[in-house]
Design an enzyme around this catalytic site. Structure first.
Site, mmCIF file in Angstrom:
data_model
loop_
_atom_site.group_PDB
_atom_site.id
_atom_site.type_symbol
_atom_site.label_atom_id
_atom_site.label_comp_id
_atom_site.label_asym_id
_atom_site.label_seq_id
_atom_site.Cartn_x
_atom_site.Cartn_y
_atom_site.Cartn_z
ATOM 1 N N VAL A 135 0.835 -1.205 0.000
ATOM 2 C CA VAL A 135 0.000 0.000 0.000
ATOM 3 C C VAL A 135 0.870 1.256 0.000
ATOM 4 C CG1 VAL A 135 -1.779 1.298 1.237
ATOM 5 C CG2 VAL A 135 -1.923 -1.185 1.111
ATOM 6 N N CYS A 136 1.935 1.239 0.797
ATOM 7 C CA CYS A 136 2.831 2.395 0.865
ATOM 8 C C CYS A 136 3.446 2.704 -0.493
ATOM 9 C CB CYS A 136 3.945 2.141 1.874
ATOM 10 S SG CYS A 136 3.368 1.824 3.553
ATOM 11 N N THR A 137 3.814 1.660 -1.225
ATOM 12 C CA THR A 137 4.419 1.860 -2.538
ATOM 13 C C THR A 137 3.443 2.556 -3.478
ATOM 14 O OG1 THR A 137 5.816 -0.084 -2.214
ATOM 15 C CG2 THR A 137 5.516 0.674 -4.488
#
Length: 223
Positions: free
Chosen positions: A44-46
């Site tokens: 998700v962070c990516t």
């Protein structure tokens, strides 16, 4: 630390992918958005950092500088950036358009109350939630949103909110539900009727309500 809207945003020093920074000095005379991440090399962070990288021109239009925080080292961040660029189809040779803070010791996550205590990482520590802080040119907190670690952010909504805050700082209006730039605004209830013509030359329409009270007043979106 508990931060309320309008509070001075605390200054800090940190190591980042562009070197050490003093946060307030880095912001300068503009605005900033600080958004946190549980860890590098996570799915998700990516997607989020790739999304913000593409939106940097939109933040720049609003005089807002993005900066991310993740609970890993600068060395780890620099390797992760290559994955972010690949996922976002960003030019591999271009510098990454905003810094990422090293919070491998979770000091800032604790100081700014960014921890999601329902999500525990592999080290047995709470993960950093997806915090969003928008700080204005006076170094005051203007927007705070805490998403759980499992939910990616809607950065189009964050831009919309910044548009609303910056507009309503300058004009005596408020923005209604689902407002988008250019849509009609609401006249603030504190504006007396005898000032309407001067402040809103495009005109003001009062919405007829069962109560008979004329508190819902609409006007064109000011420039």
């Amino acid at each position: 630390m508990s931060l309320n809207l309008g509070d001075p945003f605390p200054n800090f020093t940190a190591d980042t992918t562009i070197g050490p920074i003093d946060f307030h000095q880095w912001i300068g005379d503009g605005w900033a958005i600080l958004f946190s991440h549980p860890a590098d090399y996570t799915p998700v962070c990516t997607t989020e950092l790739a999304a913000v990288a593409k939106l940097v021109p939109e933040f720049t239009k609003r005089n807002v500088k993005p900066i991310a925080l993740s609970c890993d080292t600068v060395e780890s961040h620099r390797g992760w950036i290559e994955d972010i660029k690949a996922y976002g189809q960003l030019a591999a040779a271009d510098p990454f358009p905003f810094p990422i803070i090293d919070d491998s010791k979770r000091e800032l996550a604790v100081k700014l109350n960014m921890l999601d205590r329902d999500e525990i990482g592999s080290a047995g520590l709470p993960l950093t939630c997806r915090a969003v802080f928008v700080i204005d040119a006076g170094k005051k907190l203007r927007l705070s949103i805490l998403y759980p670690a499992t939910t990616g952010r809607n950065f189009a909504e964050i831009l919309r909110t910044i548009d609303s805050i910056q507009l309503t700082d300058k004009r005596r209006v408020a923005t209604p539900a689902d407002w988008m730039p250019g849509d009609s605004c609401m006249v603030q209830p504190t504006v007396p009727a005898d000032q309407l013509a001067t402040l809103f030359p495009a005109g003001v329409d009062s919405v007829t309500l069962p109560s008979g009270k004329q508190y819902l007043r609409k006007t064109e979106c000011p420039n």
